[in-house]
Design a protein around this motif. Structure first.
Motif, PDB file in Angstrom:
ATOM      1  N   PRO A 148      -0.752 -23.655  10.296  1.00  0.00           N
ATOM      2  CA  PRO A 148      -0.124 -22.326  10.335  1.00  0.00           C
ATOM      3  C   PRO A 148      -0.614 -21.397   9.224  1.00  0.00           C
ATOM      4  CG  PRO A 148       1.440 -23.992   9.578  1.00  0.00           C
ATOM      5  CD  PRO A 148       0.240 -24.723  10.095  1.00  0.00           C
ATOM      6  N   CYS A 149      -0.951 -21.956   8.059  1.00  0.00           N
ATOM      7  CA  CYS A 149      -1.497 -21.164   6.938  1.00  0.00           C
ATOM      8  C   CYS A 149      -0.665 -19.911   6.663  1.00  0.00           C
ATOM      9  CB  CYS A 149      -2.948 -20.767   7.212  1.00  0.00           C
ATOM     10  SG  CYS A 149      -4.111 -22.160   7.176  1.00  0.00           S
ATOM     11  N   LYS A 150       0.626 -20.077   6.510  1.00  0.00           N
ATOM     12  CA  LYS A 150       1.519 -18.957   6.230  1.00  0.00           C
ATOM     13  C   LYS A 150       1.231 -18.365   4.849  1.00  0.00           C
ATOM     14  CE  LYS A 150       4.128 -18.798   9.944  1.00  0.00           C
ATOM     15  NZ  LYS A 150       4.206 -17.594  10.787  1.00  0.00           N
ATOM     16  N   VAL A 151       1.249 -17.032   4.767  1.00  0.00           N
ATOM     17  CA  VAL A 151       0.960 -16.335   3.516  1.00  0.00           C
ATOM     18  C   VAL A 151       2.035 -15.292   3.264  1.00  0.00           C
ATOM     19  CG1 VAL A 151      -0.716 -14.932   2.266  1.00  0.00           C
ATOM     20  CG2 VAL A 151      -1.515 -16.643   3.895  1.00  0.00           C
ATOM     21  N   ASP A 152       2.511 -15.195   2.023  1.00  0.00           N
ATOM     22  CA  ASP A 152       3.514 -14.191   1.638  1.00  0.00           C
ATOM     23  C   ASP A 152       2.792 -12.915   1.217  1.00  0.00           C
ATOM     24  OD1 ASP A 152       5.674 -12.776   0.797  1.00  0.00           O
ATOM     25  OD2 ASP A 152       6.085 -13.985  -0.990  1.00  0.00           O
ATOM     26  N   GLY A 153       3.174 -11.788   1.826  1.00  0.00           N
ATOM     27  CA  GLY A 153       2.473 -10.534   1.557  1.00  0.00           C
ATOM     28  C   GLY A 153       3.019  -9.701   0.418  1.00  0.00           C
ATOM     29  N   ASN A 154       4.203 -10.026  -0.109  1.00  0.00           N
ATOM     30  CA  ASN A 154       4.795  -9.203  -1.158  1.00  0.00           C
ATOM     31  C   ASN A 154       3.890  -9.086  -2.382  1.00  0.00           C
ATOM     32  OD1 ASN A 154       7.341  -8.400  -0.049  1.00  0.00           O
ATOM     33  ND2 ASN A 154       8.030 -10.512  -0.261  1.00  0.00           N
ATOM     34  N   ALA A 155       3.335 -10.205  -2.807  1.00  0.00           N
ATOM     35  CA  ALA A 155       2.499 -10.199  -4.013  1.00  0.00           C
ATOM     36  C   ALA A 155       1.282  -9.306  -3.826  1.00  0.00           C
ATOM     37  CB  ALA A 155       2.059 -11.627  -4.347  1.00  0.00           C
ATOM     38  N   TYR A 156       0.680  -9.317  -2.623  1.00  0.00           N
ATOM     39  CA  TYR A 156      -0.498  -8.496  -2.382  1.00  0.00           C
ATOM     40  C   TYR A 156      -0.161  -7.000  -2.379  1.00  0.00           C
ATOM     41  CZ  TYR A 156      -3.103 -12.720  -1.287  1.00  0.00           C
ATOM     42  OH  TYR A 156      -3.724 -13.947  -1.377  1.00  0.00           O
ATOM     43  N   MET A 157       1.001  -6.658  -1.847  1.00  0.00           N
ATOM     44  CA  MET A 157       1.411  -5.250  -1.885  1.00  0.00           C
ATOM     45  C   MET A 157       1.619  -4.787  -3.326  1.00  0.00           C
ATOM     46  SD  MET A 157       3.890  -4.449   1.328  1.00  0.00           S
ATOM     47  CE  MET A 157       3.388  -4.802   3.017  1.00  0.00           C
ATOM     48  N   ILE A 158       2.179  -5.652  -4.150  1.00  0.00           N
ATOM     49  CA  ILE A 158       2.391  -5.304  -5.559  1.00  0.00           C
ATOM     50  C   ILE A 158       1.050  -5.124  -6.275  1.00  0.00           C
ATOM     51  CG2 ILE A 158       3.290  -6.177  -7.765  1.00  0.00           C
ATOM     52  CD1 ILE A 158       5.541  -7.525  -6.112  1.00  0.00           C
ATOM     53  N   VAL A 159       0.094  -6.016  -5.999  1.00  0.00           N
ATOM     54  CA  VAL A 159      -1.242  -5.896  -6.603  1.00  0.00           C
ATOM     55  C   VAL A 159      -1.888  -4.570  -6.207  1.00  0.00           C
ATOM     56  CG1 VAL A 159      -3.594  -6.818  -6.576  1.00  0.00           C
ATOM     57  CG2 VAL A 159      -1.653  -8.364  -6.806  1.00  0.00           C
ATOM     58  N   PHE A 160      -1.801  -4.219  -4.919  1.00  0.00           N
ATOM     59  CA  PHE A 160      -2.354  -2.944  -4.444  1.00  0.00           C
ATOM     60  C   PHE A 160      -1.675  -1.781  -5.158  1.00  0.00           C
ATOM     61  CE2 PHE A 160      -2.475   0.678  -1.499  1.00  0.00           C
ATOM     62  CZ  PHE A 160      -3.827   0.734  -1.200  1.00  0.00           C
ATOM     63  N   GLY A 161      -0.350  -1.867  -5.304  1.00  0.00           N
ATOM     64  CA  GLY A 161       0.401  -0.819  -5.990  1.00  0.00           C
ATOM     65  C   GLY A 161      -0.038  -0.642  -7.434  1.00  0.00           C
ATOM     66  N   VAL A 162      -0.305  -1.737  -8.119  1.00  0.00           N
ATOM     67  CA  VAL A 162      -0.755  -1.662  -9.517  1.00  0.00           C
ATOM     68  C   VAL A 162      -2.096  -0.921  -9.607  1.00  0.00           C
ATOM     69  CG1 VAL A 162      -1.589  -3.023 -11.479  1.00  0.00           C
ATOM     70  CG2 VAL A 162       0.504  -3.710 -10.277  1.00  0.00           C
ATOM     71  N   PHE A 163      -3.024  -1.234  -8.701  1.00  0.00           N
ATOM     72  CA  PHE A 163      -4.307  -0.539  -8.700  1.00  0.00           C
ATOM     73  C   PHE A 163      -4.123   0.959  -8.455  1.00  0.00           C
ATOM     74  CE2 PHE A 163      -6.437  -4.665  -8.253  1.00  0.00           C
ATOM     75  CZ  PHE A 163      -7.583  -4.444  -9.018  1.00  0.00           C
ATOM     76  N   GLU A 164      -3.213   1.305  -7.535  1.00  0.00           N
ATOM     77  CA  GLU A 164      -2.983   2.720  -7.227  1.00  0.00           C
ATOM     78  C   GLU A 164      -2.328   3.450  -8.398  1.00  0.00           C
ATOM     79  OE1 GLU A 164      -4.406   4.184  -4.958  1.00  0.00           O
ATOM     80  OE2 GLU A 164      -4.999   2.455  -3.766  1.00  0.00           O
ATOM     81  N   ILE A 165      -1.478   2.778  -9.138  1.00  0.00           N
ATOM     82  CA  ILE A 165      -0.882   3.398 -10.326  1.00  0.00           C
ATOM     83  C   ILE A 165      -1.978   3.769 -11.328  1.00  0.00           C
ATOM     84  CG2 ILE A 165       0.525   2.919 -12.393  1.00  0.00           C
ATOM     85  CD1 ILE A 165       2.413   1.328 -10.557  1.00  0.00           C
ATOM     86  N   LEU A 166      -2.933   2.863 -11.532  1.00  0.00           N
ATOM     87  CA  LEU A 166      -4.024   3.126 -12.469  1.00  0.00           C
ATOM     88  C   LEU A 166      -4.886   4.297 -11.987  1.00  0.00           C
ATOM     89  CD1 LEU A 166      -5.106  -0.555 -13.253  1.00  0.00           C
ATOM     90  CD2 LEU A 166      -3.786   0.977 -14.726  1.00  0.00           C
ATOM     91  N   LEU A 167      -5.252   4.288 -10.688  1.00  0.00           N
ATOM     92  CA  LEU A 167      -6.114   5.348 -10.156  1.00  0.00           C
ATOM     93  C   LEU A 167      -5.382   6.688 -10.061  1.00  0.00           C
ATOM     94  CD1 LEU A 167      -7.974   3.390  -7.336  1.00  0.00           C
ATOM     95  CD2 LEU A 167      -8.978   4.325  -9.422  1.00  0.00           C
ATOM     96  N   SER A 168      -4.068   6.646  -9.960  1.00  0.00           N
ATOM     97  CA  SER A 168      -3.287   7.878  -9.849  1.00  0.00           C
ATOM     98  C   SER A 168      -3.353   8.722 -11.112  1.00  0.00           C
ATOM     99  CB  SER A 168      -1.821   7.555  -9.528  1.00  0.00           C
ATOM    100  OG  SER A 168      -1.710   7.015  -8.231  1.00  0.00           O
ATOM    101  N   HIS A 169      -3.852   8.152 -12.200  1.00  0.00           N
ATOM    102  CA  HIS A 169      -3.982   8.925 -13.436  1.00  0.00           C
ATOM    103  C   HIS A 169      -5.207   9.835 -13.417  1.00  0.00           C
ATOM    104  CE1 HIS A 169      -0.987   6.016 -14.730  1.00  0.00           C
ATOM    105  NE2 HIS A 169      -0.728   6.803 -15.750  1.00  0.00           N
ATOM    106  N   ILE A 170      -6.052   9.718 -12.371  1.00  0.00           N
ATOM    107  CA  ILE A 170      -7.143  10.686 -12.202  1.00  0.00           C
ATOM    108  C   ILE A 170      -6.500  12.031 -11.891  1.00  0.00           C
ATOM    109  CG2 ILE A 170      -9.139  11.333 -10.804  1.00  0.00           C
ATOM    110  CD1 ILE A 170      -9.580   8.346 -10.253  1.00  0.00           C
ATOM    111  N   PRO A 171      -6.749  13.068 -12.713  1.00  0.00           N
ATOM    112  CA  PRO A 171      -5.964  14.305 -12.615  1.00  0.00           C
ATOM    113  C   PRO A 171      -5.988  15.006 -11.269  1.00  0.00           C
ATOM    114  CG  PRO A 171      -7.166  14.252 -14.685  1.00  0.00           C
ATOM    115  CD  PRO A 171      -7.676  13.096 -13.868  1.00  0.00           C
ATOM    116  N   ASN A 172      -7.179  15.156 -10.642  1.00  0.00           N
ATOM    117  CA  ASN A 172      -7.212  15.956  -9.418  1.00  0.00           C
ATOM    118  C   ASN A 172      -8.283  15.489  -8.439  1.00  0.00           C
ATOM    119  OD1 ASN A 172      -9.762  17.278 -10.163  1.00  0.00           O
ATOM    120  ND2 ASN A 172      -8.520  18.276 -11.742  1.00  0.00           N
ATOM    121  N   PHE A 173      -8.245  16.129  -7.258  1.00  0.00           N
ATOM    122  CA  PHE A 173      -9.083  15.779  -6.116  1.00  0.00           C
ATOM    123  C   PHE A 173     -10.573  15.856  -6.447  1.00  0.00           C
ATOM    124  CE2 PHE A 173      -7.895  16.178  -1.376  1.00  0.00           C
ATOM    125  CZ  PHE A 173      -8.636  15.051  -1.090  1.00  0.00           C
TER     126      PHE A 173
END
Length: 468
Positions: A148-173
C-alpha cells in the motif's frame, strides 16, 4: 547642474515615476508559461477521459482560442485611453476601476483575489502530492506494487510552506524573472516526461484506449457522468487560467516597443506552446489508460516505471509550483501592502524599509518587518486550508470554473467595448456579448459539477489526515 542630475535620475525612471521596467518578450512569456503550464496539465488526461475523443480535444482548442482572444482584449486595457501613452493600470482591478468603475470594481476584486488565493492553495496541494508520489514511487520500487505504501502529506505541505515563506520576502514581481524562467523550464520538463511516458505506454499496450464519448454509463451512473463532464470543463479552464495576473505581468515590460504589441506576441507564443503540450499530454495520457486515466497523471500511478524518471518529473513539478505560487501570490501581496500603506502613512512599522547590503556586491536587499510578518501569515493560511481540503481534481475544477467567465472573458470584453467605444448592437458588440454569455453558461455548469465532485470526496475525508 541640477538639470543634469535630474536628467540622469530620469534615465532610471519610467514616465510614471517608477523605476525602469526591464521585462521583455522572453521574461513575460516565461511568466505566462509559469502561470499557465501548471498543475492543471496533470488532470487533462482525466478530463478528456470524461468527455471522450471528440469533445475532449475540441473543448481544449475552444478554451485556447477564447483565452488568447480575451488576453488580446485585456492587453489593450493596460493603459486607459491612448494605448501607447495613456495612464498605466498596474493591476487587473485598477484597469476595471479606470475603465468600468462602480460595482464592477468590487466584483472584480472579490473574484480575482479569491481566485488567486485559491490557486495558491491548489498549488500547495499539488506540490505535496508530487512529493508524496516520489516517496511512494521509491517504496513501490523496493517493496513491490502490491504494497500500500501509505504516505502522510501534512509534513510535505509544511515543507512547501516553509519554502514559500522564504521566497515571499522577494519584494516584488519584477524581481521574480529568474524564478519564473526556472519554473517554466521545469514545467516543460515534467510535461515532456508525462508525454513520453504516455507514448511509451501506448506503444506497450499495442492499442489506443478510450472511446469517442468518454467513460460510459454503467461504469459510473448517469448523474456521475454529467457531474464529471462538467467538472472536466472546469479542469480545462483552470489549465488555461492566467488572465487574473496578465496586467501585472504586462506591467513588468519595458517600452518601446509598445507593451500591447509585446504582450500580444507573448500571449500567442505562450498559449500556442501550452496548447501543443496540453493536447499531447492529455491525449496520450487518455490513449494510454482510457477510462482509467488518473486524476493526476504523474501521481495517480498510471506510470510506475522507470521509477527514477517518474521521480524526476514529480520533482520538476514541485520546483515549478514553488515558482508558480509566487507568481500568483505577488499580486495579493502588492494589493494588501499598498492599501495598508495608504491607510497608515505615518506608521514606521508599515512603511519603514531596511536596506541590507549583499556581500561582495553593490546591490542591497530591501526588508520590511510588516511585509515579512503579513506574507508569512498568508503562506501559513494557505497551507492550513490546503491541509483541510487536499482534493486536487475538485479544487482545480472549482478554481477554473469560478475564474473563467468573469476574469478571462467578461471583464476583458466589457473593458474593450468601453475602451474602443464599440457601438451597441453592432456586429462586434453582439459577437462579444455572445462570447461572454457562452462563457457564463460554461462556468455555471463547471461550478456545479466541481461542487458535486467535492461533496463526493468529503464522504471519505478526515481533516488533517492526508494519506495517499
Amino acid at each position: 547642474m541640477s538639470m543634469e542630475i535630474e536628467s540622469k535620475f530620469n534615465m532610471f525612471l519610467n514616465d510614471d515615476g517608477r523605476p525602469k521596467r526591464t521585462g521583455n518578450l522572453m521574461t513575460v512569456s516565461s511568466h505566462i508559461i509559469t502561470a499557465v503550464i501548471g498543475s492543471g496539465v496533470l488532470s487533462l488526461a482525466w478530463a478528456i477521459g470524461q468527455l471522450g475523443w471528440i469533445a475532449g480535444p475540441a473543448i481544449m482548442i475552444f478554451f485556447a482560442i477564447v483565452t488568447f482572444f480575451a488576453s488580446c482584449l485585456q492587453t489593450e486595457c493596460y493603459r486607459t485611453g491612448d494605448l501607447f501613452h495613456g495612464k498605466r493600470n498596474y493591476t487587473y482591478m485598477e484597469a476595471v476601476r479606470s475603465i468600468l468603475g462602480g460595482m464592477n470594481v468590487k466584483f472584480c476584486g472579490i473574484i480575482q483575489y479569491v481566485n488567486l488565493v485559491g490557486v495558491c492553495i491548489g498549488y500547495t496541494i499539488a506540490s505535496s502530492i508530487s512529493m508524496m508520489a516520489v516517496q511512494r514511487s521509491n517504496c513501490y520500487h523496493s517493496k513491490g506494487h502490491d504494497n500500500p505504501c501509505k504516505v502522510d502529506g501534512n509534513a510535505y505541505m509544511i515543507v512547501f510552506g516553509v519554502f514559500e515563506i522564504l521566497l515571499s520576502h522577494i519584494p516584488n514581481f519584477d524581481q521574480l524573472s529568474w524564478l519564473s524562467i526556472l519554473a517554466a523550464i521545469m514545467s516543460f520538463t515534467y510535461s515532456t516526461i508525462g508525454l513520453l511516458l504516455g507514448i511509451l505506454q501506448v506503444s506497450a499496450n499495442g492499442t489506443v484506449k478510450g472511446s469517442l464519448t468518454g467513460i460510459s454509463v454503467g461504469e459510473i451512473t448517469k448523474t456521475q457522468k454529467i457531474w464529471r463532464s462538467l467538472q472536466a470543463l472546469g479542469n480545462i479552464a483552470f489549465a488555461y487560467s492566467f488572465s487574473n495576473i496578465l496586467l501585472e505581468i504586462q506591467d513588468t515590460l519595458r517600452s518601446p516597443p509598445s507593451e500591447v504589441k509585446t504582450m500580444k506576441k507573448a500571449s500567442l507564443i505562450s498559449v500556442t506552446m501550452t496548447t501543443i503540450f496540453y493536447m499531447a499530454c492529455g491525449c496520450f495520457g487518455y490513449a494510454a489508460f482510457g477510462d482509467l486515466a488518473p486524476g493526476n497523471l504523474l501521481t495517480g500511478f498510471g506510470f510506475y516505471n522507470p521509477y527514477w524518471l517518474v521521480d524526476i518529473a514529480n520533482l520538476a513539478i514541485v520546483i515549478h509550483l514553488v515558482g508558480a505560487y509566487q507568481v500568483f501570490a505577488q499580486p495579493i501581496f502588492a494589493y494588501v501592502e499598498e492599501r495598508v500603506s495608504d491607510r497608515f502613512t505615518n506608521s514606521s512599522f508599515i512603511t519603514k524599509e531596511i536596506h541590507i547590503p549583499v556581500p561582495y556586491s553593490d546591490s542591497t536587499i530591501s526588508f520590511s518587518l510588516f511585509r515579512s510578518i503579513w506574507r508569512t501569515i498568508f503562506v501559513i493560511f494557505t497551507t492550513l486550508v490546503a491541509m483541510l481540503l487536499p482534493f486536487f481534481d475538485a479544487v482545480v475544477g472549482i478554481l477554473g470554473a469560478i475564474g473563467f467567465w468573469p476574469l478571462t472573458v467578461y471583464f476583458p470584453v466589457e473593458m474593450y467595448i468601453v475602451q474602443r467605444k464599440v457601438p451597441a448592437w453592432s456586429k462586434m458588440w453582439v459577437c462579444l456579448k455572445l462570447l461572454s454569455g457562452v462563457a457564463l453558461l460554461i462556468s455555471i455548469g463547471a461550478v456545479v459539477g466541481s461542487i458535486a465532485g467535492l461533496q463526493e470526496n468529503f464522504k471519505h475525508f478526515k481533516p488533517f489526515n492526508i494519506e495517499y
